[in-house]
Design an enzyme around this catalytic site. Structure first.
Site, PDB file in Angstrom:
ATOM      1  N   GLN A   1       0.822  -1.212   0.000  1.00 47.58           N
ATOM      2  CA  GLN A   1       0.000   0.000   0.000  1.00 47.58           C
ATOM      3  C   GLN A   1       0.860   1.269   0.000  1.00 47.58           C
ATOM      4  O   GLN A   1       0.554   2.234  -0.684  1.00 47.58           O
ATOM      5  CB  GLN A   1      -0.927   0.025   1.219  1.00 47.58           C
ATOM      6  CG  GLN A   1      -2.032  -1.013   1.180  1.00 47.58           C
ATOM      7  CD  GLN A   1      -3.047  -0.784   0.082  1.00 47.58           C
ATOM      8  OE1 GLN A   1      -3.421   0.339  -0.233  1.00 47.58           O
ATOM      9  NE2 GLN A   1      -3.496  -1.859  -0.538  1.00 47.58           N
TER      10      GLN A   1
ATOM     11  N   HIS B   1      -6.229   0.192   7.501  1.00 46.21           N
ATOM     12  CA  HIS B   1      -6.998  -0.927   8.043  1.00 46.21           C
ATOM     13  C   HIS B   1      -7.237  -0.599   9.515  1.00 46.21           C
ATOM     14  O   HIS B   1      -6.330  -0.098  10.193  1.00 46.21           O
ATOM     15  CB  HIS B   1      -6.185  -2.223   7.878  1.00 46.21           C
ATOM     16  CG  HIS B   1      -6.847  -3.472   8.381  1.00 46.21           C
ATOM     17  ND1 HIS B   1      -8.213  -3.676   8.347  1.00 46.21           N
ATOM     18  CD2 HIS B   1      -6.326  -4.606   8.925  1.00 46.21           C
ATOM     19  CE1 HIS B   1      -8.491  -4.878   8.849  1.00 46.21           C
ATOM     20  NE2 HIS B   1      -7.360  -5.455   9.217  1.00 46.21           N
TER      21      HIS B   1
ATOM     22  N   GLU C   1      -9.131 -21.032 -14.885  1.00 47.03           N
ATOM     23  CA  GLU C   1     -10.400 -20.490 -15.384  1.00 47.03           C
ATOM     24  C   GLU C   1     -11.148 -19.653 -14.359  1.00 47.03           C
ATOM     25  O   GLU C   1     -12.098 -18.945 -14.711  1.00 47.03           O
ATOM     26  CB  GLU C   1     -11.318 -21.626 -15.866  1.00 47.03           C
ATOM     27  CG  GLU C   1     -10.943 -22.163 -17.222  1.00 47.03           C
ATOM     28  CD  GLU C   1     -12.113 -22.870 -17.885  1.00 47.03           C
ATOM     29  OE1 GLU C   1     -13.102 -22.188 -18.218  1.00 47.03           O
ATOM     30  OE2 GLU C   1     -12.043 -24.103 -18.045  1.00 47.03           O
TER      31      GLU C   1
HETATM   32  P1  NAD Z   1       3.743  -4.444   3.485  1.00 50.19           P
HETATM   33  O1  NAD Z   1       4.115  -5.621   4.330  1.00 50.19           O
HETATM   34  O2  NAD Z   1       3.599  -4.626   2.025  1.00 50.19           O
HETATM   35  O3  NAD Z   1       4.792  -3.241   3.703  1.00 50.19           O
HETATM   36  C1  NAD Z   1       5.340  -2.920   4.922  1.00 50.19           C
HETATM   37  C2  NAD Z   1       6.299  -1.735   4.830  1.00 50.19           C
HETATM   38  O4  NAD Z   1       6.564  -1.304   6.165  1.00 50.19           O
HETATM   39  C3  NAD Z   1       7.653  -2.049   4.217  1.00 50.19           C
HETATM   40  O5  NAD Z   1       8.126  -0.908   3.549  1.00 50.19           O
HETATM   41  C4  NAD Z   1       8.508  -2.331   5.441  1.00 50.19           C
HETATM   42  O6  NAD Z   1       9.883  -2.133   5.190  1.00 50.19           O
HETATM   43  C5  NAD Z   1       7.973  -1.279   6.386  1.00 50.19           C
HETATM   44  N1  NAD Z   1       8.201  -1.536   7.805  1.00 50.19           N
HETATM   45  C6  NAD Z   1       8.132  -2.723   8.457  1.00 50.19           C
HETATM   46  N2  NAD Z   1       8.388  -2.545   9.759  1.00 50.19           N
HETATM   47  C7  NAD Z   1       8.616  -1.209   9.936  1.00 50.19           C
HETATM   48  C8  NAD Z   1       8.939  -0.390  11.070  1.00 50.19           C
HETATM   49  N3  NAD Z   1       9.069  -0.918  12.271  1.00 50.19           N
HETATM   50  N4  NAD Z   1       9.098   0.948  10.862  1.00 50.19           N
HETATM   51  C9  NAD Z   1       8.972   1.514   9.644  1.00 50.19           C
HETATM   52  N5  NAD Z   1       8.666   0.781   8.539  1.00 50.19           N
HETATM   53  C10 NAD Z   1       8.493  -0.558   8.702  1.00 50.19           C
HETATM   54  O7  NAD Z   1       2.387  -3.849   4.131  1.00 50.19           O
HETATM   55  P2  NAD Z   1       0.941  -3.707   3.414  1.00 50.19           P
HETATM   56  O8  NAD Z   1       0.424  -5.044   3.023  1.00 50.19           O
HETATM   57  O9  NAD Z   1       0.999  -2.616   2.417  1.00 50.19           O
HETATM   58  O10 NAD Z   1       0.051  -3.239   4.680  1.00 50.19           O
HETATM   59  C11 NAD Z   1       0.097  -1.920   5.168  1.00 50.19           C
HETATM   60  C12 NAD Z   1      -1.250  -1.565   5.738  1.00 50.19           C
HETATM   61  O11 NAD Z   1      -2.228  -1.533   4.693  1.00 50.19           O
HETATM   62  C13 NAD Z   1      -1.787  -2.565   6.764  1.00 50.19           C
HETATM   63  O12 NAD Z   1      -2.483  -1.855   7.735  1.00 50.19           O
HETATM   64  C14 NAD Z   1      -2.743  -3.415   5.937  1.00 50.19           C
HETATM   65  O13 NAD Z   1      -3.768  -4.033   6.703  1.00 50.19           O
HETATM   66  C15 NAD Z   1      -3.321  -2.360   5.017  1.00 50.19           C
HETATM   67  N6  NAD Z   1      -3.898  -2.857   3.764  1.00 50.19           N
HETATM   68  C16 NAD Z   1      -3.181  -3.704   2.977  1.00 50.19           C
HETATM   69  C17 NAD Z   1      -3.707  -4.139   1.779  1.00 50.19           C
HETATM   70  C18 NAD Z   1      -2.903  -5.029   0.839  1.00 50.19           C
HETATM   71  O14 NAD Z   1      -3.429  -5.378  -0.190  1.00 50.19           O
HETATM   72  N7  NAD Z   1      -1.664  -5.394   1.129  1.00 50.19           N
HETATM   73  C19 NAD Z   1      -5.002  -3.734   1.385  1.00 50.19           C
HETATM   74  C20 NAD Z   1      -5.700  -2.825   2.192  1.00 50.19           C
HETATM   75  C21 NAD Z   1      -5.135  -2.399   3.401  1.00 50.19           C
HETATM   76 MG    MG Z   2      -7.130  -6.992   4.928  1.00 51.37          MG
END
Ligand code: NAD
Ligand code: MG
Length: 332
Positions: A16, A96, A219
Site C-alpha cells: 500500500q 486498516h 479459469e
Molecule cells: P507491506 O508488508 O507490504 O509493507 C510494509 C512496509 O513497512 C515495508 O516498507 C517495510 O519495510 C515497512 N516496515 C516494516 N516494519 C517497519 C517499522 N518498524 N518501521 C517503519 N517501517 C516498517 O504492508 P501492506 O500489506 O501494504 O500493509 C500496510 C497496511 O495496509 C496494513 O495496515 C494493511 O492491513 C493495510 N492494507 C493492505 C492491503 C494489501 O493489499 N496489502 C489492502 C488494504 C489495506
Molecule cells: Mg485486509
C-alpha cells in the site's frame, strides 16, 4: 492546515505504501516517506525519487501521517516513534482499522484519526490510478479533533485515486470486521481452499494434474472478471446452459448449511476478538505456525503444476511484473 494540499508522510513503503506515495505525488501532494534506515524498501523509495527520512524525522512536520507498515508492527511504532514525534493536531491515517478497533493503539487526544482503505492490493491501486481509474475505497473517522477529519480522509482518498463516487463511509469496527471476514472466508482463505480441494478431488480420481489446473485455478479468473464487470448476472450471460444448470443444482452441494455455519463461526471469532488475540500471540511468539502453514501452501503440488504451465503463457510476463511488489522481495 495551510493549503488544500496537506503535507503527507507515508510510513512504510510496501504494497500500500508505495502505491499511495506515488499516487499522492502524482496528484500534486508534498509526500515524504518514513522508513527505518537500511530497511528492505528504503532503496526502492529513493529510486522512485522520494525524500526518505527516519520515521521520527519524517512525521514531525506532516499534517497527515499514513501508517502503512504491517499491522503487527504498528503498536510499537506508534508508541515509540509516532506518538512522541507527531505534530500537535495532526491527522493519523490507517489503511486498516485493526489496531484501533482491537485497542492495540489508543491515539493521542489531540490527533485526528481516520481510515482510508482501498479495496484492492497496492499494485492495483497504482495501476488503476495510472490508467485514470480508481479502486473503490472505504473511509472512516475515529477521532475528530480539528472538525476537519472527514474532509482530510476524503482529500487523501481522492489523492490516491479512490474515486469519490465509490468512496463509502464506514466505521473502524465495520471496516475491520468485514475486511477480515472477506479475506478469511471468501477472498484469500475461502478461494484458496476451494481451488486446492477441487484440484485434489480431480487428481485423486485419476485425472491429469494439468487439466485439473486449468479447470480449478486458471479459469477462475475468467469467471471473476465477469463478476467484476457485471456480477453473477454477467456470468450467466456468458457461460453455457449446461454450466448454468450444473452451477444452479450443484453449487449448494459445496456451499451448504455446514459451510454457512462455518462462515458464521469465522465471523464470530472476528467479532469477539478471538482471531485478533490469536494472531497477535502468534506474531509475538515468532510466527512458527504461520510460517509452517504458509510453506505448506507454497509446497502444494498445484503450485508445481501451475509453474510449469504458466511458463508457456507468454502473456503473463507483463501483468506479473505489475503485480510484483516490495512485499515479495522482502519476504524472500
Ligand atoms: P507491506 O508488508 O507490504 O509493507 C510494509 C512496509 O513497512 C515495508 O516498507 C517495510 O519495510 C515497512 N516496515 C516494516 N516494519 C517497519 C517499522 N518498524 N518501521 C517503519 N517501517 C516498517 O504492508 P501492506 O500489506 O501494504 O500493509 C500496510 C497496511 O495496509 C496494513 O495496515 C494493511 O492491513 C493495510 N492494507 C493492505 C492491503 C494489501 O493489499 N496489502 C489492502 C488494504 C489495506
Ligand atoms: Mg485486509
Amino acid at each position: 492546515m495551510t493549503s488544500n494540499k496537506p503535507r503527507i508522510t507515508i510510513v512504510g513503503y510496501g504494497s500500500q505504501g508505495r502505491a499511495h506515495a506515488l499516487n499522492l505525488r502524482d496528484s500534486g501532494f508534498d509526500v515524504t516517506v518514513g522508513l527505518r534506515p537500511g530497511g528492505p524498501t528504503e532503496l526502492k523509495a529513493k529510486a522512485d525519487g522520494f525524500t526518505v527520512k527516519t520515521p521520527a524525522d519524517a512525521v514531525k512536520d506532516a499534517e497527515i501521517v499514513a501508517v502503512l507498515t504491517p499491522d503487527m508492527v504498528q503498536p510499537q511504532l506508534y508508541g515509540e516513534v509516532l506518538e512522541p514525534h507527531m505534530a500537535e493536531g495532526a491527522c493519523l491515517l490507517f489503511a486498516h482499522g485493526f489496531n484501533v478497533h482491537y485497542g492495540q493503539i489508543s491515539p493521542r487526544a489531540d490527533l485526528d484519526v481516520v481510515l482510508v482503505a482501498p479495496k484492492g492490493p497496492g499494485a492495483l491501486v497504482r495501476r488503476e490510478y495510472e490508467i485514470g481509474r480508481g479502486v473503490p475505497s472505504v473511509y472512516a473517522v475515529h477521532q475528530d479533533t480539528s472538525g476537519k477529519a472527514e474532509q482530510l480522509a476524503l482529500t487523501y482518498c481522492a489523492g490516491i485515486g479512490g474515486a469519490r463516487q465509490n468512496a463509502i463511509k464506514t466505521s473502524f469496527k465495520e471496516e475491520t470486521e468485514t475486511d477480515l471476514f472477506g479475506e478469511q472466508a471468501v477472498l484469500c482463505g475461502g478461494a484458496t481452499k476451494l481451488v486446492q480441494a477441487g484440484w485434489e478431488t480431480l487428481v485423486e480420481a485419476g485425472y491429469q494434474p494439468e487439466v485439473a489446473y486449468y479447470e480449478c485455478l486458471h479459469e477462475l479468473k475468467l469467471i471473476v472478471d465477469l463478476f467484476y464487470e457485471g456480477g453473477v448476472t454477467r456470468m450467466h450471460e456468458f457461460i453455457s446452459e449446461t454450466a448454468q444448470y450444473g452451477a444452479l443444482t450443484r453449487g449448494n452441494y459445496v456451499v451448504d448449511d455446514n459451510t454457512r455455519a462455518q462462515m458464521r463461526k469465522v465471523l464470530a471469532e472476528i467479532q469477539d476478538g478471538t482471531f485478533a488475540r490469536q494472531w497477535i500471540a502468534e506474531y509475538a511468539a515468532g510466527n512458527a505456525n504461520y510460517k509452517a502453514m504458509k510453506q505448506a501452501d507454497l509446497d502444494h503440488p498445484i503450485e508445481t503444476v501451475g509453474k510449469q504451465l504458466r511458463a508457456n503463457m507468454q502473456w503473463l510476463s507483463t501483468s506479473q511484473a505489475a503485480n510484483t511488489t516490495a512485499k515479495q522481495s522482502e519476504a524472500a
